[in-house]
Enzyme design. Sequence first.
Site, PDB file in Angstrom:
ATOM      1  CD  GLN A 242       2.822  31.674  -0.245  1.00 27.79           C
ATOM      2  OE1 GLN A 242       2.987  32.306  -0.046  1.00 27.79           O
ATOM      3  NE2 GLN A 242       3.566  30.878  -1.393  1.00 27.79           N
ATOM      4  CG  HIS A 274      -6.175  36.540 -13.035  1.00 29.47           C
ATOM      5  ND1 HIS A 274      -7.267  35.798 -12.012  1.00 29.47           N
ATOM      6  CD2 HIS A 274      -4.930  36.718 -12.206  1.00 29.47           C
ATOM      7  CE1 HIS A 274      -6.274  35.565 -10.398  1.00 29.47           C
ATOM      8  NE2 HIS A 274      -5.119  36.350 -11.442  1.00 29.47           N
ATOM      9  CD  GLU A 316       5.288  32.706  -6.276  1.00 26.76           C
ATOM     10  OE1 GLU A 316       5.092  32.682  -4.878  1.00 26.76           O
ATOM     11  OE2 GLU A 316       4.144  32.906  -6.516  1.00 26.76           O
ATOM     12  CB  ALA A 351      10.573  39.693  -7.396  1.00 25.96           C
ATOM     13  CG  ASP A 368      -1.113  38.718  -9.900  1.00 31.58           C
ATOM     14  OD1 ASP A 368      -1.906  39.347  -8.703  1.00 31.58           O
ATOM     15  OD2 ASP A 368      -1.408  37.582  -9.800  1.00 31.58           O
TER      16      ASP A 368
END
Length: 510
Positions: A242, A274, A316, A351, A368
């Site tokens: 990205q 958050h 992540e 993930a 998230d």
Amino acid sequence: PPALAPRPARVLLLATVLVVAVCGFVYELQIVALGTYLFGNSVFQVSIVLAAFVSAMGLGSLAAKPLLRRPVAAFALVEAAVALVGGLSAMALYAAFAWADLYQPAMIVTASAIGLLVGCEIPLLLSLMQRVRPRDAGVSVADLLAADYLGAVVAGIGFPFVLLPLLGQIQGAIAVGALNALAGLAVVWLMGGRARARLAAAPLAVLALLAAGAAASGRFEVTARQRLFDDPIVHAERSRYQEIVLTERLGGGDLRLFLNGDLQFSSADEHRYHEALVHPAMAGPHARVLVLGGGDGLAMREVLRYPGVERAVEVELDPAMIALARRDPRLARLNRGALRDRRVEVVTADAFAWLRRQSERFDVIVADFPDPDDAATAKLYSVEMYAGLRRRALAPGGRIVVQAGSPFFAREAFWGVERSVAAAGLATRPYHVDVPSFGDWGFVLAAAGSGGTPGLALRPPAGARLRFLTAAVLAGAAAFPADAGPLKVAPNTLNRPRLLDYERRAYRDY
């Protein structure tokens, strides 16, 4: 006559076929990738680019018929043209997006123009091969197609693993354009005869233009990128996955993170997002916590406010995001060094794939992820993903919380996420709060179905003062107005990624 004997001349022509095939496929991949970076929805980008490119190739093959009378001169001009259009395509498309907001029409025109020129190449090269060594046309076609298909393999492997990481979109396209021009020069040298100097003029001129474009590309990219953001850019990088951009208002006070142009947080109000994401899920057992996504460390910051947390795992995809969250002083200050805490294990993995090979159980799971606007992220919001979390990662009595987008701006998508969580055998409690940077933003709290619908409660640790969330705010968060309330929508699955359609329809009018 050719400058080489028939056999080496044929080998050189087949090598040229391989090179131009690589270039053509890379242009396709580059246009798709740039569109996905800017707009998401990779399925739409791939479909439109392939349709425009392949149909134009067919027209190019027909348009090449009159050119077969002078194939050497025609090939030199075609390669000069495709080198110019393809080599500068990324720069032109970025400019169309940044200054004119016309990316998609420009994308279709560019893909069609390159496809038309690429379609001319194969008939011309086949004609040249027949002139070098006349033989059975079927053998020549077989050799040519073998080299062409091999070029597709080289492009498919080389673009994501070599070209894009090393050069990026703009400079990568320029480098590939230079290869097209060199292919034209190779054919001119091989078969141009006494007209070599004249025939080489166009490819050489294009090489000079591409060199000038490469020299200006760095300054152009900085200027164009800044055009897309209101505040000055303080960090920008393109990782394997990205484009990561940090902006900060002059004089400080508002740090913002953008991934592929999409806002991930504003430091002015990220505490609202958050706190609402993490604290309701932490109201029960929370000794072991799993955070999926959230590579900026802000969700983990809220998790670590609870002294009862004994172990936390951060999963992540992008190691560049983790590295930035740890080393950038602005971001590390905002996340309070959460990703360096001794209780935190950081895993860099997809993930979905990671979940399939792990067996640890967690009391709290925080999902998230970025909004599901392409196939790669839509799978993370699928029934299969949530079922995997329930079966393989959620401890008895544990809770899952999912960021689910805006119930107002993306109503179908929000309730599609809620339906997907429920279809995985989890009892759900949707809720929403106001985050000024995002608008009305929603979440789904879930627990194993046998435990009943999870209640919204707030039990922050002693001495922890939340800046936004209170018991009264949380109680009201479960109520939805009529224009954002529940919809009967189908869940999102790997086989039917409906969230892509829900997301695409959501923001058409905004």
